[in-house]
Design a protein around this motif. Structure first.
Motif, PDB file in Angstrom:
ATOM      1  N   ASN A  52       0.752  -1.243   0.162  1.00 35.49           N
ATOM      2  CA  ASN A  52      -0.028  -0.014  -0.059  1.00 35.49           C
ATOM      3  C   ASN A  52       0.945   1.194   0.019  1.00 35.49           C
ATOM      4  N   GLY A  53       0.826   2.222  -0.934  1.00 33.77           N
ATOM      5  CA  GLY A  53       1.598   3.351  -1.051  1.00 33.77           C
ATOM      6  C   GLY A  53       0.623   4.465  -1.364  1.00 33.77           C
ATOM      7  N   TRP A  54       1.138   5.633  -1.037  1.00 31.01           N
ATOM      8  CA  TRP A  54       0.280   6.959  -1.072  1.00 31.01           C
ATOM      9  C   TRP A  54       0.543   7.636  -2.555  1.00 31.01           C
ATOM     10  N   ASP A  55      -0.647   7.728  -3.300  1.00 34.51           N
ATOM     11  CA  ASP A  55      -0.644   8.184  -4.501  1.00 34.51           C
ATOM     12  C   ASP A  55      -0.680   9.936  -4.270  1.00 34.51           C
ATOM     13  N   PRO A  56       0.254  10.514  -4.479  1.00 36.79           N
ATOM     14  CA  PRO A  56       0.015  12.163  -4.293  1.00 36.79           C
ATOM     15  C   PRO A  56      -0.804  12.648  -5.230  1.00 36.79           C
ATOM     16  N   VAL A  57      -0.855  12.198  -6.553  1.00 34.60           N
ATOM     17  CA  VAL A  57      -1.764  12.725  -7.569  1.00 34.60           C
ATOM     18  C   VAL A  57      -3.102  12.494  -7.144  1.00 34.60           C
ATOM     19  N   ALA A  58      -3.528  11.100  -6.852  1.00 39.92           N
ATOM     20  CA  ALA A  58      -4.978  10.862  -6.498  1.00 39.92           C
ATOM     21  C   ALA A  58      -5.251  11.384  -5.171  1.00 39.92           C
ATOM     22  N   LYS A  59      -4.145  11.552  -4.288  1.00 39.02           N
ATOM     23  CA  LYS A  59      -4.274  11.821  -2.771  1.00 39.02           C
ATOM     24  C   LYS A  59      -4.997  10.779  -2.134  1.00 39.02           C
ATOM     25  N   SER A  61      -4.479   6.061  -0.815  1.00 37.15           N
ATOM     26  CA  SER A  61      -3.530   5.035  -0.943  1.00 37.15           C
ATOM     27  C   SER A  61      -4.126   4.008  -2.086  1.00 37.15           C
ATOM     28  N   LYS A  62      -3.009   3.660  -2.691  1.00 37.24           N
ATOM     29  CA  LYS A  62      -3.219   2.734  -3.600  1.00 37.24           C
ATOM     30  C   LYS A  62      -2.291   1.299  -3.588  1.00 37.24           C
ATOM     31  N   THR A  63      -3.117   0.187  -3.805  1.00 38.69           N
ATOM     32  CA  THR A  63      -2.373  -1.147  -3.645  1.00 38.69           C
ATOM     33  C   THR A  63      -1.483  -1.729  -5.071  1.00 38.69           C
ATOM     34  N   ARG A  64      -0.428  -1.950  -4.836  1.00 38.84           N
ATOM     35  CA  ARG A  64       0.583  -2.350  -6.048  1.00 38.84           C
ATOM     36  C   ARG A  64       1.059  -3.713  -5.659  1.00 38.84           C
TER      37      ARG A  64
END
Length: 594
Positions: A52-59, A61-64
């Motif tokens: 789980n990492g923070w996506d600064p564009v979508a503001k 958390s996204k799972t990779r």
């Protein structure tokens, strides 16, 4: 290497330390949508390593997905273990233990185990523990003196320090078998007992290593060194016998007054500081069999006679003593031949002795015995045999050094003819303080400064040569030369004593504790020489490999236990070569108290 706690930062490469903690602490074994149902209603789960990492564009958390393991019911458990093991190699041992902490347990700390475990295995194999236990068994039952002495020896081999720092090292930075903690007072008391049992200990240790290692003591190599102290004043002079032992004033054996730490001819070029003289005897394979210590102003000449007397008590078979030029006096030679003994001694070439001059004047061919060594035996009469050794590589180095010195001298005296007699005398005085230059300087009857051509020619005859004197009629010239060359083993011992084991600085002022400190260094050198002999590796490489073996402390509701890291192949190979049992996976476990 020091102990590591659960919260301490990793010391690995930057890119690893920045990523691995995220992989360990912020990943989950499977994503939520990693399962499906078949037509018959069976649920099949797929395992994935996701992050789980923070996506600064979508503001948000996204799972990779980082890695897919496949179906849960077909999981390759062995492959997962290999993956975990591979990832663990990127981590500091403490971080690897923390990452592998069992469920419900907390990782507390990690300490190096491998070096102490290996040294303890050698210590027990040589039966030093069995020798010491009856000798140092004291009424103080709160401390195991044998274990404390082993800790001090291990400290010299792994992390040399003062006795105060050594006690902190035991308590905080290493896992020592059988000694969880110790005080500095216990270290000092153990040293006091060690020096009291020195004769019995050294004899017992020699008997063990001679039997276990099948030592060849037909040749014993002896040499001395000095170690200095950062002091302004030397010790108060006390009456001593010829062996340097303190005796009462008026005692018939008293021969001189001297402080133990006192000024003398320094082999470290520190004549300005008080020192002590240390002697060591080693075998042809470099195994140190005994050490001695004398006041700092003791000259080398008579020491080998004391050493032979001490070794005679060990009932050795016929021994040929090998020593350098400082021990080649006629009195020493007569003494070494007593009891069917013999010697191989270096002879001074530049002293202008009759034997050296005659030996160098004799013609004959050199025989090559090694790539860098040629020998020629010359017969000049008498009972002793003389062998001239020639090293072509050393000859080139000697010539290059001489040419450089002559160039420096030429530069200094160039134009001195125009100086006044007073100025030339001043220049002559300056040059006389530089032995290398002064050797090639000649002063004419008129006071002029010139290059001494005769001295240059005489030195050319000595390039790459040294002269040996031997009393043994059976040894070949080759054996004499190669035997003397092995005297380098003593030099290697001194080098390791002063660097790897930190013989100095000595953090003691009392004579008995200085002697005990030198005994501890000798025991440490003995262990690392046995390790090197048994593995074929240097102690630096052995220490680097085994010190990555750590033991971690875990705690939980059920109690506390210690577990080591996985053994690497180099670590397994080292333990196998030295026939040391590998440490168990779980070192000890302590149930929680109610």
């Amino acid at each position: 290497m020091t102990g590591r706690s659960a919260g301490s930062p990793s010391r690995g490469p930057i890119q690893v330390t920045a990523i691995v903690p995220q992989l360990v602490h912020q990943t989950r074994p499977a994503s939520p949508a990693s399962s499906l149902k078949t037509r018959d209603g069976q649920t099949i789960r797929y395992l994935q390593l996701a992050h789980n990492g923070w996506d600064p564009v979508a503001k948000a958390s996204k799972t990779r997905v980082l890695y897919s393991f496949g179906r849960e019911d077909q999981l390759d458990i062995a492959g997962v273990r290999r993956l975990v093991d591979a990832l663990s190699r990127l981590l500091d041992p403490a971080d690897a233990l923390a990452a592998a902490a069992p469920a419900g347990l907390s990782f507390v700390e990690s300490r190096p185990l491998g070096g102490a475990w290996l040294l303890d295995g050698l210590w027990r194999w040589l039966r030093i523990d069995k020798i010491l236990q009856p000798l140092v068994g004291s009424a103080r039952r709160e401390v195991d003196v044998e274990r404390v002495l082993f800790a001090l020896v291990a400290n010299r081999a792994l992390a040399p320090s003062s006795k105060l720092a050594a006690s902190e090292w035991v308590c905080q930075d290493v896992h020592l078998p059988g000694l969880p903690h110790v005080t500095d007072d216990a270290c000092y008391r153990a040293m006091d007992q060690l020096i009291e049992v020195e004769p019995a200990l050294t004899r017992g240790v020699y008997d063990q290593i001679a039997d276990l290692l099948n030592l060849e003591v037909d040749l014993l190599f002896f040499d001395t060194t000095s170690t200095y102290f950062e002091l302004d004043e030397a010790d108060e002079p006390l009456w001593r016998d010829e062996r340097g032992t303190v005796v009462a004033e008026g005692d018939p054996v008293a021969v001189k007054q001297a402080g133990f730490r006192t000024h003398g001819k320094s082999k470290d070029s520190r004549d300005d500081l008080p020192q002590v003289v240390v002697g060591m005897a080693v075998t042809r394979t470099g195994i140190p069999v005994r050490v001695w210590c004398w006041p700092g102003n003791t000259s080398d000449s008579a020491l080998i006679r004391q050493v032979k007397t001490d070794m005679r008590e060990w009932s050795l078979a016929r021994v040929v003593w090998v020593a350098d030029r400082g021990f080649a006096s006629a009195e020493n030679r007569r003494f070494l031949q007593q009891g069917a003994g013999g010697y191989i001694l270096g002879e001074k070439l530049r002293a202008g002795t009759a034997e050296a001059d005659v030996a160098l004047a004799r013609q004959g061919r050199y025989a090559t015995v090694a790539d860098n060594l040629q020998v020629k035996e010359v017969n000049i009469g008498g009972d002793d045999r003389f062998v001239i050794c020639f090293n072509p590589d050393a000859a080139q180095r000697d010539a290059a050094v001489r040419e450089r010195l002559i160039a420096q001298l030429t530069d200094k005296i160039d134009g001195s003819d125009t100086l006044s007699a007073t100025k030339r005398a001043e220049l002559r005085g300056v040059i006389s303080t530089k032995p290398g230059l002064n050797r090639y300087l000649r002063v004419t009857p008129g006071g002029l400064l010139r290059i001494y051509a005769a001295a240059v020619k005489a030195e050319q005859r000595l390039d790459g040569k040294y002269l040996l004197r031997c009393s043994d009629p059976k040894l070949s010239a080759e054996d004499i030369a190669l035997g003397y060359k092995q005297l380098l083993e003593v030099e290697r011992g001194w080098r390791d004593m002063k660097t790897t084991l930190d013989l100095r600085p000595v953090f003691h002022r009392r004579e008995d504790r200085i002697r005990a400190h030198i005994l501890l260094c000798w025991l440490a050198l003995l262990l690392i020489r046995v390790a090197e002999t048994g593995t074929g590796h240097t102690w630096g490489k052995i220490r680097a490999d085994v010190e990555r073996l750590h033991v971690g402390v875990f705690t939980g509701p059920a109690g506390t236990f210690c577990q080591r890291t996985e053994l690497s192949q180099p670590q397994k190979a080292l333990f196998a070569k030295l026939k040391i049992t590998e440490p168990p996976r779980v070192i000890n476990a302590t149930p929680a108290t109610a």
